[in-house]
Design a protein around this motif. Structure first.
Motif, PDB file in Angstrom:
ATOM      1  N   GLN A   1      19.894  91.049  55.325  1.00  0.00           N
ATOM      2  CA  GLN A   1      19.300  92.384  55.277  1.00  0.00           C
ATOM      3  C   GLN A   1      18.912  92.868  56.680  1.00  0.00           C
ATOM      4  O   GLN A   1      19.119  94.039  57.025  1.00  0.00           O
ATOM      5  CB  GLN A   1      18.078  92.378  54.364  1.00  0.00           C
ATOM      6  N   ILE A   2      18.397  91.970  57.496  1.00  0.00           N
ATOM      7  CA  ILE A   2      18.075  92.320  58.888  1.00  0.00           C
ATOM      8  C   ILE A   2      19.334  92.758  59.632  1.00  0.00           C
ATOM      9  O   ILE A   2      19.333  93.749  60.372  1.00  0.00           O
ATOM     10  CB  ILE A   2      17.412  91.129  59.599  1.00  0.00           C
ATOM     11  N   ARG A   3      20.414  91.998  59.441  1.00  0.00           N
ATOM     12  CA  ARG A   3      21.673  92.341  60.107  1.00  0.00           C
ATOM     13  C   ARG A   3      22.198  93.693  59.634  1.00  0.00           C
ATOM     14  O   ARG A   3      22.740  94.477  60.426  1.00  0.00           O
ATOM     15  CB  ARG A   3      22.707  91.238  59.844  1.00  0.00           C
ATOM     16  N   MET A   4      22.023  93.992  58.344  1.00  0.00           N
ATOM     17  CA  MET A   4      22.449  95.297  57.825  1.00  0.00           C
ATOM     18  C   MET A   4      21.677  96.424  58.502  1.00  0.00           C
ATOM     19  O   MET A   4      22.254  97.465  58.848  1.00  0.00           O
ATOM     20  CB  MET A   4      22.243  95.347  56.313  1.00  0.00           C
ATOM     21  N   ARG A   5      20.379  96.220  58.723  1.00  0.00           N
ATOM     22  CA  ARG A   5      19.590  97.236  59.427  1.00  0.00           C
ATOM     23  C   ARG A   5      20.106  97.440  60.842  1.00  0.00           C
ATOM     24  O   ARG A   5      20.183  98.574  61.332  1.00  0.00           O
ATOM     25  CB  ARG A   5      18.128  96.816  59.478  1.00  0.00           C
ATOM     26  N   GLU A   6      20.451  96.354  61.501  1.00  0.00           N
ATOM     27  CA  GLU A   6      20.959  96.438  62.870  1.00  0.00           C
ATOM     28  C   GLU A   6      22.250  97.247  62.943  1.00  0.00           C
ATOM     29  O   GLU A   6      22.535  97.881  63.963  1.00  0.00           O
ATOM     30  CB  GLU A   6      21.190  95.037  63.426  1.00  0.00           C
ATOM     31  N   MET A   7      23.033  97.220  61.858  1.00  0.00           N
ATOM     32  CA  MET A   7      24.290  97.969  61.840  1.00  0.00           C
ATOM     33  C   MET A   7      24.129  99.399  61.338  1.00  0.00           C
ATOM     34  O   MET A   7      25.101 100.134  61.192  1.00  0.00           O
ATOM     35  CB  MET A   7      25.328  97.217  60.992  1.00  0.00           C
ATOM     36  N   GLY A   8      22.869  99.787  61.033  1.00  0.00           N
ATOM     37  CA  GLY A   8      22.625 101.179  60.676  1.00  0.00           C
ATOM     38  C   GLY A   8      22.412 101.454  59.198  1.00  0.00           C
ATOM     39  O   GLY A   8      22.235 102.613  58.809  1.00  0.00           O
ATOM     40  N   PHE A   9      22.412 100.418  58.361  1.00  0.00           N
ATOM     41  CA  PHE A   9      22.142 100.598  56.937  1.00  0.00           C
ATOM     42  C   PHE A   9      20.634 100.492  56.699  1.00  0.00           C
ATOM     43  O   PHE A   9      19.954  99.670  57.306  1.00  0.00           O
ATOM     44  CB  PHE A   9      22.859  99.535  56.103  1.00  0.00           C
ATOM     45  N   ALA A  10      20.121 101.302  55.800  1.00  0.00           N
ATOM     46  CA  ALA A  10      18.709 101.263  55.443  1.00  0.00           C
ATOM     47  C   ALA A  10      18.508 100.463  54.157  1.00  0.00           C
ATOM     48  O   ALA A  10      19.416 100.392  53.314  1.00  0.00           O
ATOM     49  CB  ALA A  10      18.168 102.680  55.265  1.00  0.00           C
ATOM     50  N   ASP A  11      17.322  99.889  54.012  1.00  0.00           N
ATOM     51  CA  ASP A  11      17.041  99.075  52.825  1.00  0.00           C
ATOM     52  C   ASP A  11      17.190  99.870  51.533  1.00  0.00           C
ATOM     53  O   ASP A  11      17.598  99.325  50.501  1.00  0.00           O
ATOM     54  CB  ASP A  11      15.619  98.498  52.895  1.00  0.00           C
ATOM     55  N   ASP A  12      16.854 101.159  51.571  1.00  0.00           N
ATOM     56  CA  ASP A  12      16.934 101.948  50.343  1.00  0.00           C
ATOM     57  C   ASP A  12      18.298 102.591  50.124  1.00  0.00           C
ATOM     58  O   ASP A  12      18.467 103.436  49.252  1.00  0.00           O
ATOM     59  CB  ASP A  12      15.827 102.993  50.286  1.00  0.00           C
ATOM     60  N   ASP A  13      19.298 102.154  50.904  1.00  0.00           N
ATOM     61  CA  ASP A  13      20.683 102.563  50.618  1.00  0.00           C
ATOM     62  C   ASP A  13      21.204 101.868  49.364  1.00  0.00           C
ATOM     63  O   ASP A  13      22.232 102.278  48.813  1.00  0.00           O
ATOM     64  CB  ASP A  13      21.617 102.203  51.780  1.00  0.00           C
ATOM     65  N   TYR A  14      20.527 100.813  48.938  1.00  0.00           N
ATOM     66  CA  TYR A  14      20.941 100.013  47.784  1.00  0.00           C
ATOM     67  C   TYR A  14      19.690  99.499  47.086  1.00  0.00           C
ATOM     68  O   TYR A  14      18.566  99.637  47.594  1.00  0.00           O
ATOM     69  CB  TYR A  14      21.829  98.842  48.228  1.00  0.00           C
ATOM     70  N   ASN A  15      19.872  98.875  45.901  1.00  0.00           N
ATOM     71  CA  ASN A  15      18.730  98.410  45.125  1.00  0.00           C
ATOM     72  C   ASN A  15      18.363  96.956  45.398  1.00  0.00           C
ATOM     73  O   ASN A  15      17.184  96.598  45.452  1.00  0.00           O
ATOM     74  CB  ASN A  15      18.997  98.601  43.626  1.00  0.00           C
ATOM     75  N   HIS A  16      19.385  96.112  45.548  1.00  0.00           N
ATOM     76  CA  HIS A  16      19.148  94.681  45.775  1.00  0.00           C
ATOM     77  C   HIS A  16      20.236  94.134  46.690  1.00  0.00           C
ATOM     78  O   HIS A  16      21.338  94.688  46.763  1.00  0.00           O
ATOM     79  CB  HIS A  16      19.159  93.889  44.463  1.00  0.00           C
ATOM     80  N   LEU A  17      19.926  93.041  47.361  1.00  0.00           N
ATOM     81  CA  LEU A  17      20.904  92.314  48.159  1.00  0.00           C
ATOM     82  C   LEU A  17      20.767  90.833  47.843  1.00  0.00           C
ATOM     83  O   LEU A  17      19.663  90.276  47.907  1.00  0.00           O
ATOM     84  CB  LEU A  17      20.684  92.565  49.653  1.00  0.00           C
ATOM     85  N   LEU A  18      21.877  90.196  47.488  1.00  0.00           N
ATOM     86  CA  LEU A  18      21.889  88.773  47.148  1.00  0.00           C
ATOM     87  C   LEU A  18      22.997  88.082  47.913  1.00  0.00           C
ATOM     88  O   LEU A  18      24.120  88.579  47.976  1.00  0.00           O
ATOM     89  CB  LEU A  18      22.114  88.588  45.636  1.00  0.00           C
ATOM     90  N   THR A  19      22.689  86.926  48.504  1.00  0.00           N
ATOM     91  CA  THR A  19      23.698  86.136  49.207  1.00  0.00           C
ATOM     92  C   THR A  19      23.933  84.808  48.504  1.00  0.00           C
ATOM     93  O   THR A  19      23.066  84.299  47.796  1.00  0.00           O
ATOM     94  CB  THR A  19      23.254  85.831  50.653  1.00  0.00           C
ATOM     95  N   SER A  20      25.109  84.250  48.753  1.00  0.00           N
ATOM     96  CA  SER A  20      25.400  82.915  48.233  1.00  0.00           C
ATOM     97  C   SER A  20      24.469  81.883  48.875  1.00  0.00           C
ATOM     98  O   SER A  20      24.120  80.880  48.252  1.00  0.00           O
ATOM     99  CB  SER A  20      26.858  82.542  48.488  1.00  0.00           C
ATOM    100  N   GLY A  21      24.057  82.140  50.119  1.00  0.00           N
ATOM    101  CA  GLY A  21      23.111  81.244  50.771  1.00  0.00           C
ATOM    102  C   GLY A  21      21.771  81.215  50.066  1.00  0.00           C
ATOM    103  O   GLY A  21      21.158  80.150  49.914  1.00  0.00           O
ATOM    104  N   GLU A  22      21.296  82.378  49.635  1.00  0.00           N
ATOM    105  CA  GLU A  22      20.036  82.450  48.894  1.00  0.00           C
ATOM    106  C   GLU A  22      20.148  81.707  47.569  1.00  0.00           C
ATOM    107  O   GLU A  22      19.233  80.967  47.168  1.00  0.00           O
ATOM    108  CB  GLU A  22      19.659  83.906  48.639  1.00  0.00           C
TER     109      GLU A  22
END
Length: 288
Positions: free
Chosen positions: A64-85
């Motif tokens: 999610q931090i990396r997504m912010r760095e690339m210009g995406f905002a947290d409220d552009d989507y509802n949830h984010l899930l990774t295989s690592g998590e």
């Protein structure tokens, strides 16, 4: 027949929820694709619910931090899930016999940036795989290959160590270059007789979590969007979802998909048959 579409707007009304891949759909690992954020915002404006599902072998918060760095905002989507998590959750809670039997000493086959996956994991990290009870596989450095990992994989296999694979992807595309992922190492290990537990797409556990996050129980009201037949599309097929393949991602060269153009459908049908993973739709890029 696989239906070709120019953008998600053509089919959005048929679905309430969307499970969307990151690398190869929203960005190339370094920069966002030109139309990707606008498409996310259009889905939100249309009242759709979106889960971003990544096979990144890192905690969701790191991605999610990396997504912010690339210009995406947290409220552009509802949830984010990774295989690592998902991997870390299982390593911490040990919910089944496989995890309960792992032992306490683990070896991390991975990148320095993946070390956060170990936070909260019980036991002791060892730096020599021959001292380990099991292996956590998150992949190799960009530019490295399967051969790079053999000095770890071969003694682990000889010792019969179980492996937990935190990223089932075989390859990814970075700035147009194909790179090796943890899934390729795990595939070699499994074919050699090793025992592997996978987390992430195309395995069903993460989709059940996504359905809960979306607040939906009917898979047919969910569209999965991704660029990988082996992971995104096969996972959607197994979960009972319709799917949209983004042809300009990892399969671009195989499909003869020039940037911004649809692939050769005959080649796509053949590749889908070989991979036993068939998308409902195909588009050149992720756009509204």
């Amino acid at each position: 027949m696989i239906r070709t579409i120019a953008g998600v707007a053509e089919i959005a009304d048929a679905y309430d929820g969307f499970i969307i891949d990151l690398w190869g759909v929203l960005h190339d690992g370094a920069s966002p694709y030109p139309d990707s954020r606008a498409a996310l915002l259009a889905l939100k404006a249309a009242g759709k619910h979106v889960v971003l599902l990544s096979n990144a072998p890192r905690p969701s918060a790191d991605v999610q931090i990396r997504m912010r760095e690339m210009g995406f905002a947290d409220d552009d989507y509802n949830h984010l899930l990774t295989s690592g998590e998902d991997t870390r959750t299982h390593l911490r809670t040990r919910p089944d016999d496989f995890y309960k039997s792992l032992g306490q000493k683990y070896f991390l086959l991975g990148l320095p940036r993946d070390v956060n996956i170990l936070h909260g994991v019980p036991g002791t990290r060892v730096m020599d795989v021959r001292e380990a009870d099991y292996v956590i596989n998150t992949g190799v450095e960009l530019g490295e290959t399967l051969e790079t990992a053999l000095p770890v994989l071969e003694p682990a296999l000889a010792k019969g160590l179980p492996m937990v694979c935190a990223n089932p992807d075989i390859t990814i595309v970075t700035r147009g270059k194909v790179e090796v992922c943890a899934g390729l190492l795990a595939d070699w290990y499994e074919k050699g007789g090793g025992k592997v537990r996978y987390h992430g797409k195309p395995h069903p556990g993460v989709y059940q979590t996504c359905f809960k996050d979306l607040g939906l129980s009917d898979p047919k009201r969910v569209l999965a969007i991704g660029d990988g037949l082996k992971t995104d599309i096969k996972g959607a097929n197994r979960a009972g979802c319709d799917s949209l393949l983004i042809a300009g991602g990892v399969h671009a060269n195989e499909l003869g998909a020039k940037p911004g153009h649809l692939p050769d459908l005959a080649r796509l049908s053949q590749l889908a048959k070989e991979e036993q993973a068939t998308p409902t739709y195909v588009a050149s890029v992720f756009r509204w």
